[in-house]
Design a protein around this motif. Structure first.
Motif, PDB file in Angstrom:
ATOM      1  N   PHE A   1      43.504 112.200 -26.875  1.00  0.00           N
ATOM      2  CA  PHE A   1      44.443 112.545 -25.807  1.00  0.00           C
ATOM      3  C   PHE A   1      45.803 112.932 -26.379  1.00  0.00           C
ATOM      4  O   PHE A   1      46.458 113.836 -25.861  1.00  0.00           O
ATOM      5  CB  PHE A   1      44.605 111.360 -24.845  1.00  0.00           C
ATOM      6  N   LYS A   2      46.216 112.278 -27.463  1.00  0.00           N
ATOM      7  CA  LYS A   2      47.522 112.549 -28.049  1.00  0.00           C
ATOM      8  C   LYS A   2      47.642 114.002 -28.496  1.00  0.00           C
ATOM      9  O   LYS A   2      48.692 114.634 -28.315  1.00  0.00           O
ATOM     10  CB  LYS A   2      47.751 111.608 -29.234  1.00  0.00           C
ATOM     11  N   ASP A   3      46.577 114.536 -29.082  1.00  0.00           N
ATOM     12  CA  ASP A   3      46.617 115.912 -29.592  1.00  0.00           C
ATOM     13  C   ASP A   3      46.431 116.956 -28.497  1.00  0.00           C
ATOM     14  O   ASP A   3      46.796 118.123 -28.688  1.00  0.00           O
ATOM     15  CB  ASP A   3      45.531 116.112 -30.657  1.00  0.00           C
ATOM     16  N   ASN A   4      45.861 116.521 -27.381  1.00  0.00           N
ATOM     17  CA  ASN A   4      45.466 117.503 -26.355  1.00  0.00           C
ATOM     18  C   ASN A   4      46.046 117.227 -24.972  1.00  0.00           C
ATOM     19  O   ASN A   4      45.561 117.780 -23.988  1.00  0.00           O
ATOM     20  CB  ASN A   4      43.932 117.537 -26.247  1.00  0.00           C
ATOM     21  N   TRP A   5      47.092 116.403 -24.895  1.00  0.00           N
ATOM     22  CA  TRP A   5      47.604 116.044 -23.572  1.00  0.00           C
ATOM     23  C   TRP A   5      48.069 117.258 -22.746  1.00  0.00           C
ATOM     24  O   TRP A   5      47.875 117.269 -21.521  1.00  0.00           O
ATOM     25  CB  TRP A   5      48.741 115.015 -23.684  1.00  0.00           C
TER      26      TRP A   5
ATOM     27  N   VAL B   1      53.011 128.516 -19.140  1.00  0.00           N
ATOM     28  CA  VAL B   1      54.045 129.188 -19.925  1.00  0.00           C
ATOM     29  C   VAL B   1      55.170 128.215 -20.284  1.00  0.00           C
ATOM     30  O   VAL B   1      55.638 128.169 -21.430  1.00  0.00           O
ATOM     31  CB  VAL B   1      54.603 130.410 -19.164  1.00  0.00           C
ATOM     32  N   VAL B   2      55.603 127.404 -19.308  1.00  0.00           N
ATOM     33  CA  VAL B   2      56.691 126.446 -19.555  1.00  0.00           C
ATOM     34  C   VAL B   2      56.273 125.420 -20.605  1.00  0.00           C
ATOM     35  O   VAL B   2      57.037 125.102 -21.528  1.00  0.00           O
ATOM     36  CB  VAL B   2      57.101 125.753 -18.239  1.00  0.00           C
ATOM     37  N   LEU B   3      55.051 124.883 -20.491  1.00  0.00           N
ATOM     38  CA  LEU B   3      54.550 123.928 -21.485  1.00  0.00           C
ATOM     39  C   LEU B   3      54.526 124.553 -22.879  1.00  0.00           C
ATOM     40  O   LEU B   3      54.891 123.911 -23.870  1.00  0.00           O
ATOM     41  CB  LEU B   3      53.146 123.465 -21.104  1.00  0.00           C
TER      42      LEU B   3
ATOM     43  N   LEU C   1      47.065 120.424 -17.906  1.00  0.00           N
ATOM     44  CA  LEU C   1      46.750 121.698 -17.239  1.00  0.00           C
ATOM     45  C   LEU C   1      45.458 121.606 -16.450  1.00  0.00           C
ATOM     46  O   LEU C   1      45.358 122.135 -15.338  1.00  0.00           O
ATOM     47  CB  LEU C   1      46.637 122.813 -18.276  1.00  0.00           C
ATOM     48  N   ALA C   2      44.465 120.912 -17.020  1.00  0.00           N
ATOM     49  CA  ALA C   2      43.180 120.764 -16.334  1.00  0.00           C
ATOM     50  C   ALA C   2      43.344 119.981 -15.033  1.00  0.00           C
ATOM     51  O   ALA C   2      42.821 120.375 -13.977  1.00  0.00           O
ATOM     52  CB  ALA C   2      42.171 120.069 -17.248  1.00  0.00           C
TER      53      ALA C   2
END
Length: 258
Positions: free
Chosen positions: A210-214, A243-245, A219-220
């Motif tokens: 989760f840390k690498d892909n939060w 875009v903001v992320l 978004l999901a």
């Protein structure tokens, strides 16, 4: 076996062609004048089907890469064929949607039938920038787990959502969708985002932590929740968050690794 991913890619191209056919056949009556001389937009259903076919092309575009990795048959030809199909499905087709929406926007004005064709031509900036973006991607070795510039599929899906927002008009946004100044601004912003050098998130997962892909999980979750609450307006909303992320995370990474 090695041609299976290429065949899937050709379905992407076929859906893009079907989208263009639908978009360019909007029906005989786009607008009419009532007794008060107010022009109303009668939204043709065919352009909505164009949006649906662009969505189908996006789904197939995801699957061809998945199939290629699954069968371990990645090839230079497949990469080139994918880009050629994407130019049609995610460049030309959404460009035609923008062209038709601009036509509809000018039909709302009293001088509608005096409008020059030049007023609609800015829509062609989108497919031109999409083609540039795809060519740039093919020769840029940096874009493995991230992107430089916003990819064409999400940009195309944002444009494809506009006829659906207009057709269903669930939040009274139809007037904004057929406002030519809004459309011009959208064309410029999307075109610049595609050819820009800003780092943009990829949806690919390198690990499942989760840390690498939060940001991807966020978004999901936002996509699911906003689809229920906002319906088709969820597409531009999620695109804006994406875009903001990307901008926030890109700046953070640059600060950590100057």
């Amino acid at each position: 076996m090695k041609q299976i991913p290429n065949i899937v890619t050709l379905f992407n191209l076929a859906f893009g062609c079907l989208a263009i056919v639908c978009i360019l056949q909007p029906g005989e009556n786009i607008g009419y004048l009532d007794d008060g001389n107010i022009l109303h937009i009668n939204m043709p259903e065919r352009i909505v089907w164009g949006s649906v076919f662009i969505g189908c092309a996006a789904l197939v575009d995801f699957l061809d890469g998945f199939v290629a990795r699954l069968l371990k048959v990645d090839s230079p030809m497949g990469k080139q064929l994918d880009s050629l199909a994407d130019v049609v499905s995610f460049g030309v087709a959404p460009g035609m949607i923008l062209y038709q929406l601009l036509r509809m926007s000018y039909l709302r004005e009293p001088s509608a039938f005096d409008t020059s064709t030049w007023a609609f031509l800015p829509a062609l900036l989108f497919p031109c920038c999409a083609a540039y973006r795809l060519a740039k991607f093919n020769i840029d070795t940096r874009q493995v787990y991230g992107f430089i510039g916003v990819p064409t599929p999400p940009s195309a899906l944002l444009v494809a959502s506009l006829p659906l927002v207009l057709f269903y008009d669930q939040f009274g946004l139809a007037g904004w969708v057929v406002n030519h100044w809004v459309l011009y601004a959208l064309i410029i912003v999307l075109s610049l985002l595609m050819i820009s050098n800003i780092p943009v998130l990829s949806i690919k997962f390198k690990t499942y932590s989760f840390k690498d892909n939060w940001p991807k999980w966020l978004l999901a979750v936002l996509s699911v929740v906003s689809a229920v609450v906002l319906h088709w307006v969820a597409v531009p909303f999620v695109f804006a968050v994406y875009v903001v992320l990307s901008l926030v995370i890109g700046r953070r990474q640059t600060a950590e690794n100057p």
